[in-house]
Design a protein around this motif. Structure first.
Motif, short mmCIF file in Angstrom:
data_model
loop_
_atom_site.label_atom_id
_atom_site.label_comp_id
_atom_site.label_asym_id
_atom_site.label_seq_id
_atom_site.Cartn_x
_atom_site.Cartn_y
_atom_site.Cartn_z
N ASN A 68 0.84 -1.19 0.00
CA ASN A 68 0.00 0.00 0.00
C ASN A 68 0.88 1.25 0.00
O ASN A 68 1.10 1.89 1.04
N THR A 69 1.40 1.58 -1.17
CA THR A 69 2.38 2.66 -1.24
C THR A 69 2.08 3.71 -2.30
O THR A 69 2.88 4.63 -2.50
N ALA A 70 0.96 3.61 -2.98
CA ALA A 70 0.69 4.53 -4.10
C ALA A 70 0.81 5.99 -3.69
O ALA A 70 1.33 6.82 -4.44
N ILE A 71 0.35 6.32 -2.50
CA ILE A 71 0.33 7.72 -2.07
C ILE A 71 1.73 8.26 -1.79
O ILE A 71 1.93 9.48 -1.72
N PHE A 72 2.72 7.39 -1.68
CA PHE A 72 4.08 7.83 -1.35
C PHE A 72 4.98 7.98 -2.57
O PHE A 72 6.16 8.31 -2.43
N LYS A 73 4.43 7.73 -3.75
CA LYS A 73 5.22 7.88 -4.96
C LYS A 73 5.69 9.33 -5.10
O LYS A 73 4.92 10.26 -4.95
N GLY A 74 6.99 9.49 -5.37
CA GLY A 74 7.56 10.81 -5.46
C GLY A 74 8.15 11.31 -4.16
O GLY A 74 8.95 12.24 -4.15
N LEU A 75 7.76 10.68 -3.06
CA LEU A 75 8.31 11.07 -1.75
C LEU A 75 9.50 10.22 -1.39
O LEU A 75 10.51 10.73 -0.89
N VAL A 76 9.41 8.90 -1.64
CA VAL A 76 10.48 7.96 -1.29
C VAL A 76 10.73 7.02 -2.46
O VAL A 76 9.85 6.80 -3.30
N SER A 115 10.64 -2.19 -8.00
CA SER A 115 9.76 -2.38 -9.16
C SER A 115 8.36 -2.88 -8.78
O SER A 115 7.41 -2.74 -9.55
N GLU A 116 8.21 -3.44 -7.58
CA GLU A 116 6.92 -3.95 -7.14
C GLU A 116 6.19 -2.96 -6.24
O GLU A 116 5.07 -3.22 -5.80
N GLY A 117 6.82 -1.82 -5.97
CA GLY A 117 6.17 -0.81 -5.16
C GLY A 117 6.50 -0.84 -3.68
O GLY A 117 5.94 -0.07 -2.90
N TYR A 118 7.44 -1.73 -3.29
CA TYR A 118 7.87 -1.74 -1.88
C TYR A 118 8.85 -0.60 -1.65
O TYR A 118 9.67 -0.27 -2.52
N ILE A 119 8.79 0.01 -0.48
CA ILE A 119 9.65 1.15 -0.17
C ILE A 119 11.06 0.66 0.15
O ILE A 119 11.24 -0.21 1.01
N VAL A 120 12.02 1.22 -0.54
CA VAL A 120 13.42 0.79 -0.39
C VAL A 120 13.99 1.32 0.92
O VAL A 120 14.02 2.53 1.17
#
Length: 254
Positions: free
Chosen positions: A192-200, A204-209
């Protein structure tokens, strides 16, 4: 001004709240559904040290009560935007309410991956479940199908074989057997990371690095639990992440 906003009231988020508030920090946990996350669907947890057989609901209740007793605040909102404004972060809800803090901990977890449209059509009106231990008893003695072939699917198959008359196990691109009376989906999870795109930064699967220090690519933003890039996603590692992320926040705030 809050010291830290924690987004997500699962095991990772609530543990982070406990550690941060014990260090004297002003903490708010924001959640858009109910606390506990996916674990509330588990009837008997067998891998949480010291509480053999506790339910997900009871474990969640105990941890929340612990956090609230220490002074962690909770609020329930849908978040529409997150902005970094100088040395502070602004979290904006769908109804325009703003929350400001000096740091963030992301602990939003994951959700089950859904079947393809074709396979959903194939399922027809038959019930679809994402948790065999939650719903399997409803189909005792009946024929069911498990969609997926990973470790999660194998666990679902094994559980259902103990109570159902027949358990089919198919790939995610195969049609649902006509005589199956219910469908159990186990084809992975989506962060559940769509809202954090551009912030962190994300993989490739959308997990926060982030590494074991739970630090993200954005100064002042930390991540904990299943939403982080990691090899093992379990309750104990979620709690561990929460403690680490909170400790890093404490060091960051000084």
């Amino acid at each position: 001004m809050l010291d830290v906003i924690i987004i997500g009231a699962g095991i990772a988020g609530m543990t982070a709240g406990i550690y941060a508030v014990r260090a004297g920090k002003k903490v708010l946990i924001l959640e858009n559904k109910v606390e506990g996350g996916q674990i509330i669907n588990t009837v008997d947890i067998e891998n949480w040290p010291g509480d053999l057989g506790i339910s997900g609901v009871d474990l969640t209740r105990k941890i929340k009560e612990h956090a609230e007793k220490l002074g962690v605040s909770f609020d329930y909102v849908d978040i529409s935007e997150i902005k970094k404004d100088g040395d502070k972060f602004v979290v904006i809800s769908d109804d325009g309410e703003e929350f400001m803090a000096r740091s963030l901990i992301i602990a939003t977890g994951t959700e089950p991956r859904k079947m393809s449209e074709e396979q959903t059509v194939s399922a027809g009106s038959r019930p679809i479940s994402y948790c065999a231990t939650c719903d399997g008893a409803l189909y005792k003695g009946k024929k069911v199908v498990v969609v997926g072939h990973g470790n999660s699917a194998k666990h679902e198959v094994k559980y259902l074989e103990g109570i159902c008359s027949k358990v089919y196990n198919i790939h995610h691109d195969e049609p649902i057997p006509e005589d199956a009376e219910a469908v159990f989906v186990a084809i992975g999870r989506v962060p559940n990371t769509a809202i954090f795109k551009g912030l962190v930064d994300m993989d490739s699967e959308g997990y926060i690095v982030a590494g074991e220090d739970c630090k993200t690519s954005c100064d002042g933003v930390f991540v904990a639990g299943d939403v982080r890039t990691k090899n093992l996603r379990q309750l104990v590692t979620a709690a561990s992440d929460g403690a680490v992320a909170a400790t890093e926040v404490i060091n960051y705030l000084g």
